[in-house]
Scaffold this active site. Sequence first.
Site, PDB file in Angstrom:
ATOM      1  N   GLY B  55       2.968  19.739 -14.059  1.00  0.00           N
ATOM      2  CA  GLY B  55       4.121  19.339 -14.848  1.00  0.00           C
ATOM      3  C   GLY B  55       5.001  20.493 -15.282  1.00  0.00           C
ATOM      4  O   GLY B  55       6.106  20.282 -15.775  1.00  0.00           O
ATOM      5  N   CYS B 264      11.013 -11.578  -3.006  1.00  0.00           N
ATOM      6  CA  CYS B 264      11.727 -11.066  -1.839  1.00  0.00           C
ATOM      7  C   CYS B 264      12.091 -12.245  -0.925  1.00  0.00           C
ATOM      8  O   CYS B 264      11.235 -13.060  -0.571  1.00  0.00           O
ATOM      9  CB  CYS B 264      10.875 -10.054  -1.095  1.00  0.00           C
ATOM     10  SG  CYS B 264      11.597  -9.532   0.476  1.00  0.00           S
TER      11      CYS B 264
END
Lengths: 256, 342, 373
Positions: B55, B264
């Site tokens: 990070g 979808c």
Amino acid sequence: MTPLLSVDAVTFRYGKTLACDRIGFDLHPGEVLGIVGESGSGKTTLLNCLAGRLQPDSGTIRYTRANGEAVDIYRLGEAERRFLARTEWGFVHQTPRDGLRMGVTAGGNVGEPLMAVGNRHYENIRHEAASWLTKVEIDADRIDDRPTTFSGGMQQRLQIARNLVTGPRLVFMDEPTGGLDVSVQARLLDLVRGLVRDLNLSAILVTHDLAVARLLADRLMVMRRGRVVEHGLTDQVLDDPHDAYTQLLVSSVLQT
Amino acid sequence: MNAETQNSARDHTNNPAPDHTNDPAHDPGYNFAYLDEQTKRMIRRGLLKALAIPGYQVPFGSREMPLPYGWGTGGIQVTASVIGADDTLKVIDQGADDTTNAVSIRKFFRRVTGVKTTEKTAEATVIQTRHRIPEAPLREGQILVYQVPIPEPLRWLERRESESRKMHAYAEYGAMHVQLYESIARFGRITTTYDYPVKVADRYLMSPSPTPKFDNPKMHMNPAIQLFGAGREKRLYAVPPYTRVESLAFEDHPFEVQEWDDACALCGDDKSFLDEVVVDDAGTRMFMCSDSDHCRDRRAAGHRGGAEGAAAEALAAMTGGTDDGSNKDRAEDWAKDREAAQ
Amino acid sequence: MYVAVKGGEAAIDNAHAYLDETRRGDRSVPELAIAQIREQMSHAVDRVMAEGSLYDPDLAALAIKQAQGDLVEAIFLLRAYRTTLPRFGYTKPIKTNEMAVRRRVSATFKDIPGGQVLGPTFDYTHRLLDFALAADPSRPVKAVPETAEPLRPDMPRVTEFLNQEGLIETEDAPAQEDDPAKTADLTREPIDFPADRATRLQNLARGDEGFLLALGYSTQRGYGRTHPFAGEIRMGEVTVSITPDELGFEIDLGDITVTECEMVNQFQGSKTKPPQFTRGYGLVFGKTERKAMAMALVDRSLRAAEFDEQSGAPAQDEEFVLMHSDNVEASGFVQHLKLPHYVDFQSELELIRRLRKEADEQQRRDAVKEAAE
């Protein structure tokens, strides 16, 4: 009793000018120390040195942490010093703008220090923020308003709430009533006095205004040209000043 | 200077490039993966550091690439530094392999590496992405390379680099929660929908790049290596495999991802991230998977959505990925027309 | 039903074919030669070399032709090429005091040793379109008369006259002068703040002319005023030399054209420094006087902290200036907004719809409640 803050021979120079010349004193828990003097006397520089914001050229500042450990604040790394300032201290700036996030709501401003120390419950943070707004006499309905919509006095009270919400042990105040009208000042002073007493706060207060000092400070330090010229209990210093400069300061206030 | 001497000049270091001269598709005018070996090593060192401090943003000597800043130069440099001749590369933008910039970047790598490319998430060893994480779970040995425009999650609070670096160093992240607080106070919910800040390995605050927050949970404990490159801002960062990645939230306002009322139109999935398509002038909307490979896989497995006939065909063409040549035909017709008009 | 548009390779190739056609324009007009651009568009070439930070007039002319006159695009082309070039070594610092001067003016003294030399300048031209240039392309070029006496080869610096009196700050050569390789190289290492002056100047020298011009202008209008005087502007040729490790002695590589500007700025003194004049410096490849002057203004503004005169003006803000000066970075990032963003946009759509729905529901509930009361 162990002092909360023990200051020894703190010296700071701007070029050839001595802004603080070997200044030393102890601050005890629950005590409010006023530092008075005219502008340029070095009192704000001293405050910044004490608050870990400006490293002095020499001298030591020892602080006794909540866990009893005494630390030399400039021996700490910057990370530790910033952590200390965040968790145990408060700093009230003369200009609220310097101590607030102007683009963030009142609730966010007061809530931020709580979040900074790990509080992660939205409703609790909000509740605490609202309760602090009430304590500093801001209507809790204003919690979602930005400080830009507040008057100068309200902004200053909001800054005070933001500083006190985490229950600091020591608060530094730099001319907290500086830019305010006289009537607004009086109300703010009453408020601060009440909070200091109720929370048993220790504070160091810088002001050029002897009336403010008399109202809030237990002890006074009078500074002139970087040196402490007189130091004692507030009433003693103001009612029976020994130093010629202090006498002048006191008499000039009486005349106006 | 011709391409030949340019190349040899570029490799004037003592460490010559691995020999890829046998790759038929690799343009011999360029070093393998375009960057010189020194630069790739410099970037790999940065990536190792980034992996060691999950990070944390590692500054690196980002190079000027032949593609514009903001168009994936960071991701391209990372991919170029980690890719080898045996790798299989997948490039997606918005989840799809056939978006213009993905096509352009894939073409670039085909030219300068000659490696095998694929549209199948499962086949890829290196996946460069912009704005999405594939729906199919990644596995050990895969590398996901993110293109990052603004690597600094604190930028919107503190625009000064000199200050935000300190905030990271001292883990002073209170202000980040203020942003979330403000949004709940105002809207009753956290309104950040993409580039949703995360805390990595319980230490560094990190921008996941502008992926939708829908994808944030996929970063957590992912078996793949996740590498992030910001070319213009000259930063690298990384999430090693199996690392904790936590999306910021409040206890009483937990992190949540987007949901759709629709499924979808092609494969019927109601769990994947859906793109909205306007299909006619009246503004009729249809939804389809943003991850074209995922959608194709589901259709191959027999799943069907609500779209039928012409609509289904048109939508399928949009997510088809592979070019069926019809575009090329159209292009040739167009070219002929113009020629005739001149 | 819309025809599905696929961003296939063929579509991209076609777009590029169309681009090339646009580049050529009307085929009945003769095609531009690189040499024509180099010789007749020299200010454009100079700008591309300066901001592309590669001194090669032919490549810059090629880039301008390829970019169809889009100078920022041409700069990008040159940069992308430059980054692939190997480093053979580092040149010695150029000596602008030994410049073969073609132009040299000072606004601080009426007459100066070496004289005021106007050189090839747009100054004092009346900006009237020269229709004769359009009507007769072969119009003979006006002859430049021979100067009565040749210019001094060692043109003294105007600021040196101030230095003799101790009225201007002295500038010590930075320590890295002995070893030019020690100077920061922004194309190899990311910038770190606070940046030293050499790094700042490097950034500004590559920076966008328009950006520096606007910033310099802003300081004149009061946003961080520096009280500047154009101490000296000189343009001409300087020799570039290098000491290759293999040889151990200095050899000349050739001459390049540069423009140098030294601004003289007021400084009222501080607790540690006496009142004196201070300097702002600009140095740019080619005949790039506007940029060199703007650069000198911005350089001086960026020294505000050094002189304890910071006022929060944009031109004094190091991070603001240095992070936004590069037009290749800026152009790429501004233009990346046309790349697909529909995943993020979808996320925002979903949010706005949900917020709207919740607000509507709340309104309905309130209305029902009101009606009931």
